[in-house]
Design an enzyme around this catalytic site. Sequence first.
Site, PDB file in Angstrom:
ATOM      1  N   GLU A  44      -7.635  21.423   7.244  1.00  0.00           N
ATOM      2  CA  GLU A  44      -7.138  20.571   6.157  1.00  0.00           C
ATOM      3  C   GLU A  44      -5.678  20.163   6.372  1.00  0.00           C
ATOM      4  OE1 GLU A  44      -8.922  23.283   5.739  1.00  0.00           O
ATOM      5  OE2 GLU A  44     -10.660  22.711   4.541  1.00  0.00           O
ATOM      6  N   HIS A 102     -15.194  29.374  -4.334  1.00  0.00           N
ATOM      7  CA  HIS A 102     -15.938  28.120  -4.495  1.00  0.00           C
ATOM      8  C   HIS A 102     -16.003  27.741  -5.977  1.00  0.00           C
ATOM      9  CE1 HIS A 102     -17.154  29.398  -0.488  1.00  0.00           C
ATOM     10  NE2 HIS A 102     -17.545  28.174  -0.240  1.00  0.00           N
TER      11      HIS A 102
END
Lengths: 330, 340
Positions: free
Chosen positions: B76, B143
């Site tokens: 990322e 998550h």
Amino acid sequence: MNLRDPAGEDPLSEAERRQIHYWMRLTRTLDDRIISLWKQGRGLGGTFSQRGHEAISVGAGFALGPDDVVAPMHRDLGCYLLRGMTPARLLASQLGRATGVNRGRDANLHGCGDLDLNIIGFVSHLPQSMPVALGAAMAFQYREEPRVAMTFVGDGSSNTGLFHETLNLAAVHEAPLVVIVENNQYAYSTPISQQMAIEDISQRGTAQGVTSEIIDGNDVGAVHGAATVAVERARSGGGPTLIEAKTMRMLGHAIHDGAEYVPADLIDKWRKLDPLERYEQTLRDDGVSDDRAFGAVAARCKAEVASAVRFAEESEWPDPQTVAEGVYAP
Amino acid sequence: MTDGNFGFADQPASTGHQKTYIEAISDGLATEMANDPNVLVLGEDVGGSFGGAFNVTKGLAERFGDRRVLNMPMTELSFIGAANGMALMGLRPVIEVQFADFISTGFDSIVQFAATTHYRWGGSVPWVIRAPSDGGIRSGPFHSQNPEAWFVHTPGLKVVAPSTPADAKGLLISAIRDNNPVIYFESKPLYRSLKGPVPEGEHSVPLGMAAVTRQGTDATVISYGAMVHQALAAAGTLAGEGIDVEVVDLRTLKPLDTATVLESVAKTGRSLVVHAANRLAGIGAEIAAVIAEEAFESLDAPVMRIGGLDTPVPFSPPLEDVYRPDQHGIAEAVRRICSY
């Protein structure tokens, strides 16, 4: 030395070689003046000397075309200058004035970006310039423009994950990117031997599938030659290149730092390899220039810098009413 | 999270086709990619026939070509950094970070470079990060996160969090057109559980404008994302008890539409802020402070906040259900402020 044709003549014309010398001299002159201003207490905040890095910033920057984009760092004053950022604007930035490149928003060379000059401004997290330059290169690929992006990082940055990530991504996309690693032996006070177990940072490029080489970072002909090959490779679809330019940081990390931790004999060794003196000798030897001409260049640079100092010191401070302006693009 | 349209049944359905929240995101992306060749998508697993972990980008590579839908390695920091460079060169990348939880890996590229560049030297960085966020779906600590407060606290960013399919499309299109870095928090629990009318083709919802989703007179519940629907459910319950709740959906968290919040609080005199993100130093703290500073004279009760607990998001249902605000806690809190 000239990598395109090691046995042949310098590929640059005499006029171009004199231009390179001028940019190196201007860089040195402005850098010296910044140091003296700070020592006189006329500076603002901290500043960084680039002494010893003239061959890298000028040699690499000179290999770019006007439409190419560059993301230099705080040792690359020469690159800003030759791209058209004037000493007056740069000094006004360093002194926090409204007339500076970043209108008082950022310190020293930080944030001296100007897309009209195809210069991207850097943040203190130096390897950040790498993916940004890569993104610019990928934008050129996407639009099928024959443009190249170049960026500069140091030995310190080469230890970060971002350095490796970016080289990897650049290799995957065969992006038109040139990364100049200025290995100046020290990240602040930490010598390279305490930063990495390898001898050559170029290995890191090779490991990621990026064409990589090592050059003498104090030989402007070598830097320019290697950068020219890399830029041509990038422009012709040959993918990214990493150039490790070995050099030495001749002063401290920043103006406050006496760098007493650097062994004196190491500095002595590199002082004898001063890039500006070496290039002047080459130009003398090749009959391209002489001491009289060097004197004239030095006088011209001195005058330009003196005028820039006057401009910067006489410039207005930013209006406090504008502090909140520009956080967002319209 | 129950199925259904969460109090939106009374909204006119004639303004567009019924779409799920996640279909509306895909629709927004495709609409803007068709509009503007500078828009491209990048992220992990977004390309090819796969189309992303949640299939939001499915079909985009086939329709617009692989050059506009780029798979990225699991990095990322560098691919958001590359988006910074693309954006400076005039492209409008839309980045998917697979799960909002992984956005921390790209933090420097967002908060140090993208957020500061225009202020420092005028470079414009028009990208959007799509961050699938929020929990309640038994996905555990990595998550389920709602990290919006980090970015609301960062000058130079914009942050949006749609709660309806129509807004999911309209805010995404506005975010892509905005000339600044925008983080778009899409709510995973709403992806396929929520359906609503979505205008076809051109549809944009301006950034920085809250919506009064339910009119009321007794108390204001201010929320965003999936929690708006919990607030509406609570309002339905409370209506049966004679408490008339107004629900304000912030839609954009930065810049915050304080005018709409203050107008509502001036009318009701009571306010509760609800978000799934943990409460401590969350968006609710800022809104409560703004209300206290600007609407003190209107207040009939203390400004209350409900948020996640100050813990990582737990996995097991009995734990996550305690962690996460719901309509029952909201109803209870509204009863409390209405008892003053």
